[in-house]
Enzyme design. Structure first.
Site, PDB file in Angstrom:
ATOM      1  N   GLU A   1      10.637  -3.162  -2.463  1.00  0.00           N
ATOM      2  CA  GLU A   1      10.772  -4.457  -1.780  1.00  0.00           C
ATOM      3  C   GLU A   1       9.567  -4.569  -0.862  1.00  0.00           C
ATOM      4  OE1 GLU A   1      13.224  -6.715  -2.189  1.00  0.00           O
ATOM      5  OE2 GLU A   1      14.421  -5.532  -3.575  1.00  0.00           O
TER       6      GLU A   1
ATOM      7  N   ALA B   1       0.834  -1.210   0.000  1.00  0.00           N
ATOM      8  CA  ALA B   1       0.000   0.000   0.000  1.00  0.00           C
ATOM      9  C   ALA B   1       0.865   1.255   0.000  1.00  0.00           C
ATOM     10  CB  ALA B   1      -0.925  -0.004   1.218  1.00  0.00           C
TER      11      ALA B   1
ATOM     12  N   CYS C   1       9.236 -10.239   6.420  1.00  0.00           N
ATOM     13  CA  CYS C   1       8.600 -10.233   5.095  1.00  0.00           C
ATOM     14  C   CYS C   1       8.605 -11.612   4.444  1.00  0.00           C
ATOM     15  CB  CYS C   1       9.287  -9.225   4.185  1.00  0.00           C
ATOM     16  SG  CYS C   1      11.040  -9.565   3.951  1.00  0.00           S
TER      17      CYS C   1
HETATM   18  P1  NAD Z   1       5.265   0.593   5.762  1.00  0.00           P
HETATM   19  O1  NAD Z   1       5.012   0.478   4.310  1.00  0.00           O
HETATM   20  O2  NAD Z   1       4.141   1.019   6.650  1.00  0.00           O
HETATM   21  O3  NAD Z   1       6.457   1.654   6.044  1.00  0.00           O
HETATM   22  C1  NAD Z   1       7.719   1.552   5.422  1.00  0.00           C
HETATM   23  C2  NAD Z   1       8.359   2.931   5.396  1.00  0.00           C
HETATM   24  O4  NAD Z   1       7.534   3.804   4.661  1.00  0.00           O
HETATM   25  C3  NAD Z   1       8.588   3.592   6.745  1.00  0.00           C
HETATM   26  O5  NAD Z   1       9.849   4.234   6.736  1.00  0.00           O
HETATM   27  C4  NAD Z   1       7.490   4.620   6.830  1.00  0.00           C
HETATM   28  O6  NAD Z   1       7.880   5.777   7.546  1.00  0.00           O
HETATM   29  C5  NAD Z   1       7.298   4.986   5.406  1.00  0.00           C
HETATM   30  N1  NAD Z   1       5.911   5.393   5.142  1.00  0.00           N
HETATM   31  C6  NAD Z   1       4.770   4.908   5.685  1.00  0.00           C
HETATM   32  N2  NAD Z   1       3.689   5.493   5.150  1.00  0.00           N
HETATM   33  C7  NAD Z   1       4.167   6.384   4.251  1.00  0.00           C
HETATM   34  C8  NAD Z   1       3.562   7.280   3.349  1.00  0.00           C
HETATM   35  N3  NAD Z   1       2.241   7.433   3.268  1.00  0.00           N
HETATM   36  N4  NAD Z   1       4.370   8.016   2.569  1.00  0.00           N
HETATM   37  C9  NAD Z   1       5.721   7.891   2.613  1.00  0.00           C
HETATM   38  N5  NAD Z   1       6.346   7.056   3.439  1.00  0.00           N
HETATM   39  C10 NAD Z   1       5.582   6.308   4.242  1.00  0.00           C
HETATM   40  O7  NAD Z   1       5.856  -0.804   6.201  1.00  0.00           O
HETATM   41  P2  NAD Z   1       6.223  -1.312   7.656  1.00  0.00           P
HETATM   42  O8  NAD Z   1       4.954  -1.466   8.445  1.00  0.00           O
HETATM   43  O9  NAD Z   1       7.324  -0.508   8.233  1.00  0.00           O
HETATM   44  O10 NAD Z   1       6.821  -2.761   7.304  1.00  0.00           O
HETATM   45  C11 NAD Z   1       5.999  -3.877   7.083  1.00  0.00           C
HETATM   46  C12 NAD Z   1       5.831  -4.191   5.614  1.00  0.00           C
HETATM   47  O11 NAD Z   1       7.087  -4.194   4.957  1.00  0.00           O
HETATM   48  C13 NAD Z   1       5.268  -5.578   5.380  1.00  0.00           C
HETATM   49  O12 NAD Z   1       4.362  -5.548   4.313  1.00  0.00           O
HETATM   50  C14 NAD Z   1       6.489  -6.401   5.016  1.00  0.00           C
HETATM   51  O13 NAD Z   1       6.200  -7.568   4.288  1.00  0.00           O
HETATM   52  C15 NAD Z   1       7.261  -5.405   4.233  1.00  0.00           C
HETATM   53  N6  NAD Z   1       8.678  -5.769   4.200  1.00  0.00           N
HETATM   54  C16 NAD Z   1       9.220  -6.170   3.015  1.00  0.00           C
HETATM   55  C17 NAD Z   1      10.544  -6.573   2.977  1.00  0.00           C
HETATM   56  C18 NAD Z   1      11.205  -7.026   1.714  1.00  0.00           C
HETATM   57  O14 NAD Z   1      12.424  -7.146   1.708  1.00  0.00           O
HETATM   58  N7  NAD Z   1      10.488  -7.282   0.641  1.00  0.00           N
HETATM   59  C19 NAD Z   1      11.295  -6.546   4.141  1.00  0.00           C
HETATM   60  C20 NAD Z   1      10.698  -6.123   5.322  1.00  0.00           C
HETATM   61  C21 NAD Z   1       9.387  -5.725   5.339  1.00  0.00           C
END
Ligand code: NAD
Length: 480
Positions: free
Chosen positions: A236, A217, A270
């Site tokens: 990612e 999202a 993840c």
């Molecule tokens: P998230 O998407 O909520 O946040 C990730 C980053 O985005 C944070 O730094 C946050 O400050 C920033 N962010 C959040 N909302 C934003 C917006 N509206 N605009 C700009 N930046 C924004 O994710 P999370 O809750 O921190 O992590 C969990 C998710 O990440 C899970 O879906 C997990 O599967 C995924 N993940 C993927 C990997 C991979 O390597 N593919 C690794 C770890 C986590």
């Protein structure tokens, strides 16, 4: 809210604007960070092999000399045991650094390519150039690995970098902000703490690449914010990674490996196994083996696992309601401590939220299936996951699962190992992401591959030049 002054001529991103009064990072510094780093980049110093090696060595020292502080920050943010913190957030980055350090000169060297006959005696080469100033946005679940890991590729490729750690891992974010300027070239690598406004402010200064790790999202929003600037993105993302267990699988080993991976970081990983599709005939045996394993790995009385914060706790607790299946192990939650017992749910409804959303917590749905075809169809009917796991002794079955499902990666008879092999590209596909990194693939992600052709001025055959005659055309057809 006041608007951020942007250095770019393009429209501001979709994410909003910074609020100077309550920003976690001084607004002035945020609004000029890319400009400042670009001045460094423009000196050309980050392009030399020497600078890249020094930065990688400095990053290695940052990790080695601050192990205790990093472990303490991870304990504060995530309640993570020190050994897990070392393995997932420290050793994993060291492995990336070692790989980059060992191969840097080879990766940097130009690749010669054969040119077609029509272009001889020209010479073709590919040069890898740094992109410029890149932005690395990290999630909260592995706050060091998922910011410093990509940074290895960015530095190896000769870039300046802005790191934006997650505000939800506040102690880790603060420690990164404190340590990075102490060890790294402070005019080339900067940590910007904060949330949406700070991220927007950096993107609106027009960085040269955005490397985002997080949810699908938010990935959409990042891509939309990058679009007005035509900034390329690596995403990612997450998703629901399934495990298939066939009737002839080694049930004990499958149970151990599935539970080991699911418990790691309380399931907030993840590449965690999200749910299991098991052959009906062995479903009871697999459930028994997983329940026994849970009892061995987390001997009572307190088996519950910490969840990041109240928001995440409430989200996972909501998944435990109305799942339509049977809880065969765990199920307990502690409101005051925000902990959740490792929980196995047998045969939940496929339309229940627990089977629709990425779980990202210590809850494991198990769905018995009649045939391998059913398991494959089940996966194909859903978004492409980050990983597909298979437990089966049969190479034929493995080949079918690999060929007939689409995912970021496949691991046969284990969980998550592809993430720890720096020679393998790590990334998703479709809803689980775009682009990849780790080892050489990180270097490539943060490099531009420039095509070079050099040739001689003589002979200067008139065949290409007008007027085009029938004879010239016949000759051209021979060569092209
Ligand atoms: P998230 O998407 O909520 O946040 C990730 C980053 O985005 C944070 O730094 C946050 O400050 C920033 N962010 C959040 N909302 C934003 C917006 N509206 N605009 C700009 N930046 C924004 O994710 P999370 O809750 O921190 O992590 C969990 C998710 O990440 C899970 O879906 C997990 O599967 C995924 N993940 C993927 C990997 C991979 O390597 N593919 C690794 C770890 C986590």
């Amino acid at each position: 809210m006041t608007s951020v002054a942007s250095n770019s001529n393009s429209a501001p991103s979709e994410l909003g604007t910074v609020a100077p009064a309550d920003a976690a990072f001084p607004a002035d510094a945020v609004n000029t960070v890319v400009h400042r780093l670009r001045r460094t980049f423009d000196t050309g110093r980050t392009g030399s092999a020497r600078w890249r090696e020094r930065q990688l060595d400095a990053l290695s020292r940052l990790l080695s000399e601050n192990e205790k502080e990093i472990q303490a920050a991870l304990a504060t943010d995530l309640g993570r045991p020190a050994a897990d913190a070392w393995l997932a957030d420290i050793a994993a980055v060291h492995l990336e650094i070692k790989t980059a350090r060992r191969n840097l000169k080879k990766w940097m060297s130009e690749t010669k390519v054969r040119l077609p006959l029509s272009q001889l005696p020209g010479v073709g080469r590919i040069r890898r150039e740094p992109l410029g100033v890149v932005l690395i946005i990290g999630p909260w679940n592995y706050p060091f690995y998922l910011t410093l890991g990509p940074l290895v590729g960015a530095l190896a490729a000769g870039n300046c970098a802005v790191i934006k750690p997650s505000e939800y891992a506040a102690a880790s974010s603060a420690l990164l902000a404190q340590l990075v300027p102490r060890y790294m070239d402070a005019d080339a690598v900067e940590v910007v703490e904060g949330s949406v406004p700070e991220t927007a402010a950096v993107i609106d200064q027009r960085v040269d690449h955005i490397f985002f790790t997080g949810s699908p999202a938010v990935g959409q929003r990042i891509m939309a914010a990058a679009a007005p600037h035509l900034t390329p993105v690596t995403l990612e993302l997450g998703g629901k990674s399934p495990v298939i267990v066939t009737a002839d699988a080694d049930i004990e080993v499958a149970a151990r490996r599935i539970i080991w991976a699911k418990l790691m970081n309380s399931g907030q990983t993840c590449i965690a196994p999200d749910y299991v599709l098991v052959a009906k005939s062995i479903a009871p045996a697999l459930i028994n083996a997983m329940t026994d394993t849970l009892a061995r790995f987390r001997p009572g009385p307190d088996t519950a696992l910490p969840i990041l914060d109240r928001r995440q706790f409430d989200r996972v607790v909501a998944l435990l309601a109305n799942h339509g299946g049977t809880v065969v192990s765990g199920g307990g939650v502690d409101e005051s401590a925000a902990t959740i017992e490792p929980t196995i749910i047998l045969d939940p409804s496929v339309t229940a939220p627990v089977m629709q959303e990425e779980i990202f917590g210590p809850v494991l749905p198990v769905i018995p299936v009649d045939t391998l075809d059913h398991a494959i169809d089940f996966i194909r009917a859903r978004e492409k996951p980050l990983a597909v796991y298979l437990f089966s002794p049969s190479r034929r079955v493995a080949n079918r699962v690999i060929a007939e499902t689409s995912s970021g990666g496949v691991v046969v008879n284990h969980i998550g190992l592809h993430c720890m092999a720096p020679n393998l590209p790590f990334g998703g596909v479709g809803n689980s992401g775009m682009g990849s990194y780790h080892g050489r693939w990180g270097f490539e992600t943060f490099s531009h591959r420039k095509s070079l052709v050099s040739t001689k001025t003589r002979p200067d055959l008139p065949i290409l030049y007008p007027p085009v005659t029938a004879l010239k055309e016949r000759i051209l057809r021979l060569f092209f």
